[in-house]
Scaffold this motif. Structure first.
Motif, mmCIF file in Angstrom:
data_model
loop_
_atom_site.group_PDB
_atom_site.id
_atom_site.type_symbol
_atom_site.label_atom_id
_atom_site.label_comp_id
_atom_site.label_asym_id
_atom_site.label_seq_id
_atom_site.Cartn_x
_atom_site.Cartn_y
_atom_site.Cartn_z
ATOM 1 N N ARG A 66 0.853 -1.189 0.000
ATOM 2 C CA ARG A 66 0.000 0.000 0.000
ATOM 3 C C ARG A 66 0.883 1.230 0.000
ATOM 4 N N LYS A 67 0.409 2.240 -0.672
ATOM 5 C CA LYS A 67 1.116 3.515 -0.761
ATOM 6 C C LYS A 67 0.726 4.329 0.476
ATOM 7 N N THR A 68 1.690 4.665 1.312
ATOM 8 C CA THR A 68 1.381 5.403 2.541
ATOM 9 C C THR A 68 1.487 6.906 2.344
ATOM 10 N N ASP A 69 2.319 7.344 1.404
ATOM 11 C CA ASP A 69 2.368 8.739 0.974
ATOM 12 C C ASP A 69 3.031 8.780 -0.394
ATOM 13 N N ALA A 70 3.311 9.951 -0.918
ATOM 14 C CA ALA A 70 3.823 10.088 -2.288
ATOM 15 C C ALA A 70 5.146 9.368 -2.519
ATOM 16 N N PHE A 71 5.934 9.174 -1.468
ATOM 17 C CA PHE A 71 7.275 8.601 -1.628
ATOM 18 C C PHE A 71 7.499 7.330 -0.819
ATOM 19 N N THR A 72 6.426 6.722 -0.299
ATOM 20 C CA THR A 72 6.590 5.579 0.602
ATOM 21 C C THR A 72 5.571 4.491 0.301
ATOM 22 N N ILE A 73 6.068 3.231 0.289
ATOM 23 C CA ILE A 73 5.176 2.075 0.197
ATOM 24 C C ILE A 73 5.438 1.174 1.395
ATOM 25 N N ARG A 74 4.453 0.317 1.689
ATOM 26 C CA ARG A 74 4.580 -0.589 2.824
ATOM 27 C C ARG A 74 4.077 -1.971 2.420
ATOM 28 N N PHE A 75 4.921 -2.977 2.671
ATOM 29 C CA PHE A 75 4.550 -4.374 2.498
ATOM 30 C C PHE A 75 4.284 -4.942 3.896
ATOM 31 N N ASP A 76 3.140 -5.581 4.101
ATOM 32 C CA ASP A 76 2.865 -6.290 5.350
ATOM 33 C C ASP A 76 2.930 -7.774 5.040
#
Length: 86
Positions: free
Chosen positions: A57-67
């Motif tokens: 999921r994209k958490t902001d314009a420059f960050t993604i997160r894999f769970d």
């Protein structure tokens, strides 16, 4: 008890302002119980993921997160390829 190792597996200059890179993140769970790990990746500039092994999921314009769920005494490997334009 939970460790990670991140490495760049490929790099390609597409044009003078655009490049592609591939990444691999190996997660090792040495615990006797399963764990859920959140892996945060920062991506500069204008980016687009070309492929990925796990949902993100994209958490902001420059960050993604894999769970990622990692079974007890096991490993999980996240792989993704990104195209970045500056």
């Amino acid at each position: 008890d939970v460790v990670s190792e991140r490495s760049q597996t490929e790099y390609r200059q597409v044009t003078s302002g655009v490049h592609e890179s591939a990444w691999e993140i190996v997660l090792r769970n040495h615990k006797e119980t399963p764990v859920r790990v959140g892996v945060i990746e920062t991506l500069p500039g204008h980016w687009k993921l070309l492929n990925h092994s796990h949902p993100y999921r994209k958490t902001d314009a420059f960050t993604i997160r894999f769970d990622v769920e990692i079974p007890s005494n096991d490993t999980a490997t996240i792989q993704y390829r990104v195209r970045v334009g500056l």
